[in-house]
Design a protein around this motif. Structure first.
Motif, short mmCIF file in Angstrom:
data_model
loop_
_atom_site.label_atom_id
_atom_site.label_comp_id
_atom_site.label_asym_id
_atom_site.label_seq_id
_atom_site.Cartn_x
_atom_site.Cartn_y
_atom_site.Cartn_z
N CYS A 4 0.83 -1.21 0.00
CA CYS A 4 0.00 0.00 0.00
C CYS A 4 0.86 1.25 0.00
CB CYS A 4 -0.95 -0.01 1.21
SG CYS A 4 -2.34 1.12 1.02
N SER A 5 1.94 1.23 -0.80
CA SER A 5 2.90 2.32 -0.75
C SER A 5 3.26 2.94 -2.09
CB SER A 5 4.21 1.84 -0.09
OG SER A 5 3.99 1.44 1.22
N ASP B 18 -9.42 2.21 3.33
CA ASP B 18 -9.20 2.71 4.69
C ASP B 18 -8.32 3.96 4.63
OD1 ASP B 18 -6.54 1.93 4.39
OD2 ASP B 18 -6.70 0.18 5.69
N GLN B 19 -7.95 4.49 5.78
CA GLN B 19 -7.26 5.78 5.80
C GLN B 19 -5.89 5.73 5.12
OE1 GLN B 19 -6.12 7.41 9.62
NE2 GLN B 19 -5.00 9.03 8.53
N VAL B 20 -5.15 4.65 5.36
CA VAL B 20 -3.81 4.52 4.78
C VAL B 20 -3.89 4.48 3.25
CG1 VAL B 20 -1.79 3.00 4.59
CG2 VAL B 20 -2.84 3.40 6.83
N GLU B 21 -4.85 3.68 2.75
CA GLU B 21 -5.04 3.58 1.30
C GLU B 21 -5.57 4.90 0.73
OE1 GLU B 21 -7.49 0.26 0.15
OE2 GLU B 21 -7.69 0.99 -1.90
N GLU B 22 -6.46 5.52 1.48
CA GLU B 22 -7.02 6.81 1.06
C GLU B 22 -5.90 7.84 0.84
OE1 GLU B 22 -9.97 8.07 0.27
OE2 GLU B 22 -9.13 10.10 0.20
N GLU B 23 -4.92 7.86 1.73
CA GLU B 23 -3.82 8.83 1.60
C GLU B 23 -2.98 8.52 0.36
OE1 GLU B 23 -1.49 9.64 5.11
OE2 GLU B 23 -3.27 9.61 6.39
N MET B 24 -2.81 7.25 0.05
CA MET B 24 -2.03 6.91 -1.15
C MET B 24 -2.82 7.26 -2.42
SD MET B 24 0.81 5.90 -2.29
CE MET B 24 1.38 5.90 -0.61
N ASP C 116 -4.91 9.61 -2.72
CA ASP C 116 -4.90 11.07 -2.85
C ASP C 116 -3.68 11.55 -3.64
OD1 ASP C 116 -5.94 13.77 -2.08
OD2 ASP C 116 -3.92 13.87 -1.21
N GLN D 210 -4.96 -4.10 -1.84
CA GLN D 210 -5.69 -4.00 -0.56
C GLN D 210 -7.05 -4.70 -0.63
OE1 GLN D 210 -4.10 -2.69 2.21
NE2 GLN D 210 -2.43 -2.82 0.71
N ALA E 78 2.66 -0.24 4.64
CA ALA E 78 2.21 1.08 5.10
C ALA E 78 1.35 0.95 6.36
CB ALA E 78 1.42 1.77 3.98
N HIS E 79 0.59 -0.13 6.45
CA HIS E 79 -0.26 -0.31 7.63
C HIS E 79 0.59 -0.59 8.86
CE1 HIS E 79 -3.26 -0.74 4.44
NE2 HIS E 79 -4.10 -0.27 5.35
N ASN F 202 1.77 14.80 3.06
CA ASN F 202 2.23 13.71 2.17
C ASN F 202 2.80 14.28 0.88
OD1 ASN F 202 1.32 11.78 3.96
ND2 ASN F 202 -0.65 11.51 2.94
N ILE G 106 9.97 2.30 1.87
CA ILE G 106 9.33 3.52 1.39
C ILE G 106 8.32 4.10 2.41
CG2 ILE G 106 7.59 2.21 0.13
CD1 ILE G 106 7.95 3.94 -2.24
N ARG H 69 8.85 7.72 4.40
CA ARG H 69 7.87 8.80 4.28
C ARG H 69 7.34 9.22 5.65
NH1 ARG H 69 4.78 5.73 -0.36
NH2 ARG H 69 5.55 6.80 -2.22
#
Lengths: 109, 436
Positions: free
Chosen positions: A47-48, A68-74, A76, A91, B130-131, B304, B384, B388
Motif C-alpha cells: 500500500c505504498s 481505509d485511511q492509509v489507502e485513502e492517503e495513497m 490522494d 488491498q 504502510a499499515h 504527504n 518507502i 515517508r
C-alpha cells in the motif's frame, strides 16, 4: 481451492478473465499471476506506491468497500487519475462474495 | 527581446559549453560533484547515456531510460551492477578481510535479480507495509518530540548530527530491537558501508571502512544468534524467523539474513537521514514553503505531498548501479553486454518535459508520484512507507515547534560526502526560534 473469478479491463481496453483467483489472496496478486497489463505493484503489496490502482465497476463497489485511511492517503497522491470507485488492488482480499468482480485498470502514472 | 540571431548565438554558446562540460566533466570532478545539475542537464540534452571514463560507467540521465531499465531487471542486473561497484578496485582484498575478520563475506541478498530476488523480497516485505508503519507513528512522534525538546531552546543546531542522524538511528535501533548505546557506531558503520558503492575511497580508507564493517557484522551476528533462540517483537526477529510457504527456500539462510539486517540498519538509515537534512535545508531556504506547512501541519494529505516533492527535488540517492546482461539499445546508444550503468535519479527528477519548472518546489504537481527517488520496478525501495512517515512526522513537528529557520553557513560552503551513491550534506548549521 480457487473459487473466485475476476475480470480486469486493461488500459488498452481488452479484458482479462482470471478464472483461478484464490480465496485469501489479493486482487493484485491474482492479476500479477495472470499478467494483467498495468498492474505493476512495484512496492509488492505494501500500500505504498499506487501502481496497482483499479477502478471498481460501479455495481461491485459496495461489495468491495471503501479504502481505509492509509489507502485513502495513497490514492490522494494520484488524485488526477482517481475516480469515485478507485481502489488499490493490493488491498482487496478476495473471497467468494467477490466472485464475478469486474474492474478497470487505471492508466499508468 | 533579443534578435533571433542573438538568441541562436546564446544557444550555440550553451551547446559549446555543455559539450565541453560533458567531454571534460566527470562525476568525480569536485565542481560537478557539488553542482551536478548543470552536468545532468547537459547530458540529458546532448548525450543522455553518457560514458564517464573516470569511473568506467554509463550515466543514465533521462527519466524514460531509467524507467526502461527499472522495468527490465533481467537485462539490467542489480546483482552484477551492485557487486561490481562494491569496493571497486579493492574487491578481493575487501572480501578477504570480511572473511577473515568480519565473520564472513555476505553478498547483499536483496541486491540480486529475479527469480532469486523475488523470494528474498517477499520475505522482507511484511516488516514494511504502510499499515505496519502507521502503527509506528506514535513511537516516531515520541522520538521526534524528544529530539526537538533537546534542541528547541538552543536556537541553533547542526541539522545533520543534531537532528537527522540521531532521529533515524534512534528509530532504526528501536525497530530492529538494537540497543541505543551503539548510536555512535552506527553513524561510522553507515559511512563505511555506503563508501563501498561510492567509488571515492582510496585503499587506506577501504581498510578503515572494512574494519568498521567487520565490527558491524560481529555486532549483528551476535544479536541474531540471540534472537534466533528467543523470538522478539522487532524487525531482526521478522528477518530471522521470516517464512513464506513451505519447503526449500521458504526461510532465509543465515548468510542472507545477516546481509538483510545489515542492509536495514545501514541503507535505510543513511538515506533517510539525508532526506531529513534536506528537509531542514528547504525550511531554511524556502520561506514560502515553510509558511504553507505552518498553516497546514494538521493536513495529512498536504504533508504527504510535501514529503514527495521534497524527495523529488532533492533525492538522497545520487546514483545506483546496474549491469547489462546482453547487448541492448538504450536511449539511442548500443550498450554491450557487461556495461556498467549508474542511474542518475536527480537528473530524471529534474527533467522539465516530465516535471515542468523542475526547480520550483510545487506540492500541487499532479504527477508528483512519478519521481524516481525510491527507484522503481521490482527493486523499488522496500522501506518507502517508513521513510515517508519519518520525514512527515519530522516536518510536522519542526514547523509546529520551531520557526524562522536560517542557514548559518553560506550555501556554497556546504560540503557533500565523497560518494557517487548519495548526495549527503556533511554538515548543515542552521539557526531557528522556538515557537511552541
Amino acid at each position: 481451492m480457487g473459487g473466485v473469478v475476476a475480470t480486469l479491463i486493461q488500459p488498452d481496453g481488452t479484458a482479462v478473465r482470471i478464472a483461478d483467483a484464490q480465496k485469501g489472496e489479493s486482487l493484485m496478486e491474482a492479476a500479477r499471476r495472470a499478467g494483467v497489463a498495468g498492474i505493476l505493484a512495484e512496492c509488492g503489496g505494501a500500500c505504498s506506491c499506487a501502481t496497482c490502482h483499479v477502478f471498481i465497476d460501479k455495481l461491485w463497489f459496495s461489495k468491495v468497500g471503501d479504502p481505509d485511511q492509509v489507502e485513502e492517503e495513497m490514492l490522494d497522491m494520484v488524485d488526477y487519475i482517481r475516480r469515485p470507485t478507485s481502489r488499490l488492488s493490493c488491498q482487496i482480499r478476495l473471497h467468494e462474495g467477490l466472485s464475478g468482480l469486474v474492474a478497470e485498470v487505471a492508466p499508468e502514472l | 527581446m533579443g534578435s533571433t540571431s542573438g538568441e541562436a548565438t546564446a544557444e550555440d554558446m550553451n551547446d559549446v559549453q555543455d559539450a565541453k562540460l560533458i567531454a571534460e566533466g566527470t562525476l568525480l570532478d569536485p565542481f560537478v560533484h557539488k553542482h551536478p545539475r548543470r552536468f545532468y542537464a547537459a547530458m540529458r540534452r546532448l548525450d543522455p547515456v553518457h560514458y564517464d571514463k573516470s569511473i568506467d560507467m554509463y550515466l543514465i540521465s533521462r527519466w524514460e531510460d531509467i524507467q526502461a531499465i527499472q522495468r527490465d531487471p533481467l537485462t539490467f542486473s542489480v546483482n552484477k551492477g551492485y557487486h561490481e561497484q562494491q569496493a571497486k578496485g579493492f574487491a578481493e582484498e575487501f572480501q578477504q578481510i570480511l572473511r577473515e575478520k568480519g565473520g564472513g563475506y555476505f553478498p547483499d541478498a536483496i541486491m540480486s535479480d529475479p527469480p532469486y530476488h523475488t523470494r528474498v523480497r517477499k520475505l522482507m516485505e511484511n516488516a514494511f507495509t504502510a499499515h505496519r508503519v502507521k502503527e509506528l507513528e506514535p513511537r516516531i512522534e515520541a522520538v521526534v518530540g524528544g529530539l526537538i525538546d533537546e534542541i528547541a531552546d538552543r536556537g541553533s543546531m547542526n541539522a545533520v548530527t543534531d537532528f537527522a542522524q540521531p532521529l533515524t538511528i534512534r528509530i532504526i535501533c528501536e525497530q530492529l530491537g538494537l540497543d541505543w548505546s551503539i548510536k555512535d557506531k552506527i553513524a561510522r558503520w553507515s559511512t563505511a558501508v555506503t563508501a563501498q558503492i561510492g567509488r571515492m575511497q582510496d585503499r587506506a580508507e577501504m581498510l578503515e571502512h572494512a574494519a568498521q564493517i567487520c565490527e558491524l557484522q560481529h555486532h549483528i551476528i551476535a544479536a541474531m544468534r540471540e534472537w534466533q533462540a528467543q523470538p522478539r517483537e522487532d524487525m531482526i526477529s521478522d528477518i530471522v524467523h521470516a517464512k513464506e510457504g513451505d519447503g526449500e527456500g521458504s526461510v532465509l539462510t543465515f548468510e542472507e539474513a545477516v546481509s538483510l539486517v545489515r542492509a536495514l540498519l545501514i541503507a535505510g538509515n543513511e538515506t533517510t537521514a539525508t532526506a531529513l537534512s534536506n528537509l531542514v535545508f528547504i525550511l531554511a531556504t524556502q520561506p514560502e514553503v515553510l509558511a504553507k506547512l505552518q498553516q497546514s501541519a494538521d493536513d495529512d494529505k498536504l504533508m504527504n505531498r510535501f514529503v514527495e516533492e521534497l524527495l523529488r527535488i532533492e533525492p538522497p540517492v545520487r546514483g545506483l548501479s546496474r549491469m547489462t546482461t546482453r547487448d541492448v539499445e538504450l536511449g539511442g546508444k548500443l550498450l554491450p553486454q557487461g556495461a556498467h550503468l549508474l542511474l542518475m535519479y536527480a537528473s530524471a527528477n529534474d527533467e522539465p518535459e516530465v516535471f515542468p519548472e523542475p526547480r520550483k518546489f510545487d506540492m500541487d504537481r499532479t504527477n508528483i508520484m512519478k519521481h524516481v527517488s525510491f527507484g522503481g520496478g521490482v527493486h523499488k525501495c522496500v522501506g518507502i512507507a517508513l521513510a515517508r512517515m519519518e520525514i512527515k512526522v519530522a516536518a510536522r513537528q519542526l514547523v509546529r515547534r520551531l520557526g524562522n529557520f536560517r542557514l548559518a553557513i553560506d550555501e556554497n560552503a556546504i560540503a557533500f560526502l565523497p560518494t557517487v551513491a548519495t548526495r549527503t550534506m556533511e554538515s548543515l548549521p542552521v539557526t531557528f526560534e522556538r515557537i511552541g
